[in-house]
Design a protein around this motif. Structure first.
Motif, mmCIF file in Angstrom:
data_model
loop_
_atom_site.group_PDB
_atom_site.id
_atom_site.type_symbol
_atom_site.label_atom_id
_atom_site.label_comp_id
_atom_site.label_asym_id
_atom_site.label_seq_id
_atom_site.Cartn_x
_atom_site.Cartn_y
_atom_site.Cartn_z
ATOM 1 N N ASN A 159 -101.299 -81.512 -35.009
ATOM 2 C CA ASN A 159 -100.830 -82.827 -35.425
ATOM 3 C C ASN A 159 -99.427 -82.750 -36.013
ATOM 4 O O ASN A 159 -98.600 -83.627 -35.779
ATOM 5 C CB ASN A 159 -101.797 -83.419 -36.454
ATOM 6 C CG ASN A 159 -101.403 -84.807 -36.915
ATOM 7 O OD1 ASN A 159 -100.495 -84.969 -37.720
ATOM 8 N ND2 ASN A 159 -102.096 -85.821 -36.398
ATOM 9 N N GLN B 250 -105.317 -80.803 -35.383
ATOM 10 C CA GLN B 250 -105.982 -82.087 -35.213
ATOM 11 C C GLN B 250 -107.495 -81.894 -35.106
ATOM 12 O O GLN B 250 -107.973 -80.963 -34.477
ATOM 13 C CB GLN B 250 -105.462 -82.786 -33.946
ATOM 14 C CG GLN B 250 -106.103 -84.114 -33.632
ATOM 15 C CD GLN B 250 -105.703 -85.208 -34.620
ATOM 16 O OE1 GLN B 250 -104.639 -85.117 -35.226
ATOM 17 N NE2 GLN B 250 -106.533 -86.227 -34.764
ATOM 18 N N GLU C 180 -105.371 -89.715 -40.011
ATOM 19 C CA GLU C 180 -104.955 -89.645 -38.614
ATOM 20 C C GLU C 180 -105.306 -88.306 -37.981
ATOM 21 O O GLU C 180 -105.277 -88.164 -36.749
ATOM 22 C CB GLU C 180 -103.455 -89.913 -38.489
ATOM 23 C CG GLU C 180 -102.541 -88.819 -39.022
ATOM 24 C CD GLU C 180 -102.383 -88.828 -40.541
ATOM 25 O OE1 GLU C 180 -101.674 -87.941 -41.060
ATOM 26 O OE2 GLU C 180 -102.966 -89.706 -41.201
ATOM 27 N N THR C 181 -105.655 -87.306 -38.813
ATOM 28 C CA THR C 181 -105.996 -85.981 -38.265
ATOM 29 C C THR C 181 -107.504 -85.805 -38.053
ATOM 30 O O THR C 181 -107.933 -84.751 -37.598
ATOM 31 C CB THR C 181 -105.508 -84.868 -39.213
ATOM 32 O OG1 THR C 181 -106.261 -84.924 -40.443
ATOM 33 C CG2 THR C 181 -104.035 -84.993 -39.523
ATOM 34 N N ASN D 252 -103.803 -88.897 -27.066
ATOM 35 C CA ASN D 252 -102.895 -89.230 -28.167
ATOM 36 C C ASN D 252 -101.545 -88.584 -27.895
ATOM 37 O O ASN D 252 -101.401 -87.364 -27.944
ATOM 38 C CB ASN D 252 -103.465 -88.739 -29.500
ATOM 39 C CG ASN D 252 -102.687 -89.254 -30.687
ATOM 40 O OD1 ASN D 252 -101.466 -89.397 -30.636
ATOM 41 N ND2 ASN D 252 -103.376 -89.530 -31.782
ATOM 42 N N ARG E 272 -107.283 -94.809 -45.877
ATOM 43 C CA ARG E 272 -107.666 -96.002 -45.127
ATOM 44 C C ARG E 272 -107.888 -97.174 -46.078
ATOM 45 O O ARG E 272 -108.322 -96.997 -47.207
ATOM 46 C CB ARG E 272 -108.918 -95.706 -44.312
ATOM 47 C CG ARG E 272 -108.654 -94.769 -43.137
ATOM 48 C CD ARG E 272 -109.910 -94.120 -42.630
ATOM 49 N NE ARG E 272 -110.399 -93.115 -43.569
ATOM 50 C CZ ARG E 272 -111.429 -92.320 -43.328
ATOM 51 N NH1 ARG E 272 -112.083 -92.417 -42.188
ATOM 52 N NH2 ARG E 272 -111.818 -91.438 -44.234
#
Length: 243
Positions: free
Chosen positions: A7, A27, A40-41, A51, A211
């Motif tokens: 990532n 990732q 996001e990972t 992605n 989040r």
């Protein structure tokens, strides 16, 4: 060819272990922590087509990137996501990194049993592990992460006994029994301090980067954090970092 999704590749970092280090964030993660600052990972992907921001590296390709910056770093730290889900890749990668005489640290959530035979070589190649202790009670760990912490605590003792527990970390959140976590963990680890000094990072929960559904969680006060530091000190810890 063995390949793994990365990532982010940070050529130099001062916050991912001692000294100036290359930090590699893989990732994919096997936990889903409510306070994750790298959400996001989390998603596990199998190709770059899933992605565009994720690059799959071969062992040789990633090694060459590290080799170029070798004169400027003291070691590498692999993180995530959860890098140990790519342990077959890491074993091959670490073998090559050893030829550069670099220190190797692994940042892990401890969910994979590192005492298993298929993880033995990874542990041998790694100089130290940085382990998250997210909760002490299994019910709390399941609520926060979605999984049991039995293997995490098993790994904590296993790595400490080997002298390979570099650092433990606890994110401090309001409403959790932080005193019980810090007191119990430091008492359990204190016998191993004669084998290797273990750093303990007490990290304030911060709502930035998490989040949106978890942004209303809160950290503890500075006074409580300072008190928790004295608890760890009373139990023999000398390297305590407040963040």
């Amino acid at each position: 060819m063995c390949r793994a999704p990365v990532n982010q590749f940070l050529p130099m970092s001062l916050v991912d272990g001692p000294g100036n280090r290359c930090a590699i964030f893989f990732q994919g993660c096997n936990l889903n922590c409510s306070f994750c600052h790298n959400p996001e990972t989390i998603k596990i992907i199998h190709s770059e087509e899933e992605n565009d921001d994720i690059k799959f590296y071969s062992v040789d390709e990633l090694f060459e990137k590290v080799k170029k910056i070798r004169p400027f770093i003291v070691g590498i730290t692999t993180s995530g996501g959860e890098c140990t889900i790519h342990h077959k890749f890491l074993i091959q990668f670490f073998k090559k990194i050893k030829t550069l005489n670099l220190n190797i640290l692994v940042d892990t959530n401890g969910l994979i049993d590192l005492s298993n035979e298929n993880m033995k070589e990874l542990v041998e190649l790694t100089d130290g592990f940085m382990l998250d202790i997210k909760a002490l009670e299994e019910s709390s760990h399941k609520r926060i992460t979605g999984s049991s912490n039995k293997t995490v605590l098993k790994n904590m003792h296993y790595l400490a006994k080997l002298g390979k527990l570099e650092e433990i970390r606890t994110v401090l959140m309001s409403g959790e029994d932080n005193l019980k976590i810090v007191d119990t963990i430091t008492k359990e680890l204190s016998p191993y301090l004669k084998i290797k000094n273990i750093r303990y990072k007490l990290i304030s929960y911060r709502p930035f980067g998490v989040r949106s559904e978890f942004s209303d969680l809160h950290s503890v006060s500075d006074n409580e954090k300072e008190y928790l530091k004295t608890v760890a000190q009373k139990n023999g810890f000398t390297d305590i970092v407040l963040i």
